[in-house]
Design a protein around this motif. Structure first.
Motif, short mmCIF file in Angstrom:
data_model
loop_
_atom_site.label_atom_id
_atom_site.label_comp_id
_atom_site.label_asym_id
_atom_site.label_seq_id
_atom_site.Cartn_x
_atom_site.Cartn_y
_atom_site.Cartn_z
N ARG A 55 -8.55 -0.46 1.79
CA ARG A 55 -7.44 0.26 0.90
C ARG A 55 -6.71 1.19 1.81
O ARG A 55 -5.82 1.84 1.76
CB ARG A 55 -8.23 0.97 -0.28
CG ARG A 55 -9.01 2.21 0.08
CD ARG A 55 -9.70 2.72 -1.23
NE ARG A 55 -8.59 3.40 -2.25
CZ ARG A 55 -8.99 3.73 -3.39
NH1 ARG A 55 -10.18 3.48 -3.80
NH2 ARG A 55 -7.98 4.03 -4.23
N SER A 56 -7.36 1.56 3.17
CA SER A 56 -6.80 2.45 3.96
C SER A 56 -5.39 1.81 4.63
O SER A 56 -4.42 2.34 5.06
CB SER A 56 -7.57 2.73 5.30
OG SER A 56 -8.06 1.69 5.96
N LEU A 57 -5.42 0.42 4.47
CA LEU A 57 -4.08 -0.33 4.84
C LEU A 57 -2.94 -0.10 4.01
O LEU A 57 -1.86 -0.37 4.36
CB LEU A 57 -4.27 -1.77 4.88
CG LEU A 57 -5.33 -2.35 6.13
CD1 LEU A 57 -5.69 -3.87 5.57
CD2 LEU A 57 -4.66 -2.10 7.34
N ASP A 58 -3.20 0.52 2.78
CA ASP A 58 -2.12 0.51 1.77
C ASP A 58 -1.26 2.03 2.00
O ASP A 58 -1.46 2.85 1.24
CB ASP A 58 -2.66 0.51 0.45
CG ASP A 58 -1.67 0.28 -0.79
OD1 ASP A 58 -0.50 -0.21 -0.40
OD2 ASP A 58 -1.93 0.69 -2.00
N THR A 59 -0.55 1.69 3.15
CA THR A 59 0.19 3.19 3.45
C THR A 59 1.56 2.40 3.67
O THR A 59 2.02 1.54 3.71
CB THR A 59 -0.40 3.73 4.55
OG1 THR A 59 -0.01 3.02 5.69
CG2 THR A 59 -1.83 3.90 4.32
N ASP A 60 2.57 3.59 3.99
CA ASP A 60 4.11 3.39 4.07
C ASP A 60 4.06 3.02 5.64
O ASP A 60 5.09 2.97 6.01
CB ASP A 60 4.80 4.50 3.69
CG ASP A 60 4.89 4.24 1.97
OD1 ASP A 60 4.71 3.32 1.69
OD2 ASP A 60 5.08 5.65 1.63
N ALA A 61 3.22 3.23 6.58
CA ALA A 61 3.25 3.07 7.90
C ALA A 61 3.75 1.78 8.43
O ALA A 61 3.21 0.71 7.90
CB ALA A 61 2.01 3.46 8.66
N HIS A 62 4.66 1.58 9.32
CA HIS A 62 5.20 0.23 9.96
C HIS A 62 3.82 -0.23 10.79
O HIS A 62 3.38 0.57 11.28
CB HIS A 62 6.40 0.36 10.84
CG HIS A 62 6.88 -0.80 11.37
ND1 HIS A 62 7.61 -1.82 10.61
CD2 HIS A 62 6.48 -1.45 12.63
CE1 HIS A 62 7.88 -2.86 11.04
NE2 HIS A 62 7.18 -2.67 12.30
N ILE A 63 3.66 -1.50 10.62
CA ILE A 63 2.72 -2.34 11.21
C ILE A 63 3.45 -3.44 12.09
O ILE A 63 4.14 -4.10 11.61
CB ILE A 63 1.89 -2.98 10.28
CG1 ILE A 63 1.06 -1.75 9.32
CG2 ILE A 63 0.55 -3.72 11.09
CD1 ILE A 63 0.13 -2.18 8.45
#
Length: 262
Positions: A55-63
């Motif tokens: 769930r830590s992937l569910d952010t607004d950060a660009h990947i």
């Protein structure tokens, strides 16, 4: 045209189990389903550990690389399972399936291991976008390579025997794909408590008939229970919609099943 996903998740203990070993997650960029196994507590711990880690992937950060990021996150989740197994010898048999999708705009990475499934409803057709990691499917693939077909009795006996899961051991790598979503796509991730009971034609009919993700999940869970509900039932649905289509922002991520009680 900017797009986002409109999502919902649901989980039910089913009609035969004493506890729910499934875990599900739905958020603005990540959806995932994990079906745990390994005894009364083992399945709950395995599925909730993996979903809780992802769930830590569910952010607004660009990947920059969605597939690499998702693959790395799955490896980290598997490492957490290894640590739990070392700390809890009573959970040495635990493991879990995982089917997860990570979005960035229209681009989406898919990770899959085990026999939870991913489906795509696009332009009036339903596609299964994952391959079950069961011995039955492995036998079929080997038989096809040799120009024959597996023995029916042997295939049936191995129908639900998994040869790939996340269990904390080395080399537990998922299938990874990079896909392009389209406006109007509807994605369904589900545990085998749904897909083993509700046939693909009925899944297609429900996904086509129900306009809202939550409504479709309610119907699918009900049908699985009416079909006997022999296992836990978990489903996550994500619709690809225009940003303006969702007038009010959704109320944050949703967790269901074992992970919701951690």
């Amino acid at each position: 045209m900017d797009v986002i996903i409109k999502y919902a998740a649901g989980s039910d203990i089913g009609c035969s189990r004493e506890n729910n070993e499934d875990s599900g997650y739905a958020g603005a960029r990540l959806i995932a389903v994990a079906d745990g196994m390994g005894g009364y507590a083992g399945g709950e711990v395995a599925s909730s550990t993996v979903i809780g880690s992802l769930r830590s992937l569910d952010t607004d950060a660009h990947i920059d690389d969605l597939v690499e990021a998702l693959g790395r996150a799955v490896a980290e989740a598997n490492e957490k399972l290894r640590i739990v197994r070392e700390e809890r010898p009573d959970l040495s048999r635990m493991g879990t399936t995982l089917t997860a999708m990570l979005w960035q705009g229209r681009t989406v990475a898919l990770a899959h291991i085990g026999d939870s499934r991913g489906y795509l409803l696009r332009d009036g057709e339903l596609f299964q976008i994952t391959k079950d990691h069961t011995m039955e499917e492995l036998l079929k693939a080997e038989a096809e390579q040799q120009g024959g077909s597996p023995e029916q009795a042997e295939s049936s006996r191995l129908a639900h025997v998994l040869y790939r899961v996340l269990d904390g051991r080395e080399d537990r790598r998922p299938d990874l794909q990079l896909r392009e979503s389209r406006l109007g796509d509807r994605y369904l991730l589900c545990s085998d408590g749904l897909s083993n009971v509700v046939d693909p034609q009925t899944i297609y009919e429900v996904l086509t008939a129900e306009p809202e993700p939550a409504g479709a999940i309610d119907v699918l869970v009900r049908l699985a229970r009416e079909g006997g509900g022999p296992d836990n039932i978990t489903a996550v649905i994500a619709d690809v919609v225009e940003v303006d289509h969702v007038i009010e922002r959704q109320n944050g991520p949703v967790t269901v099943g074992a992970v919701a009680h951690v």
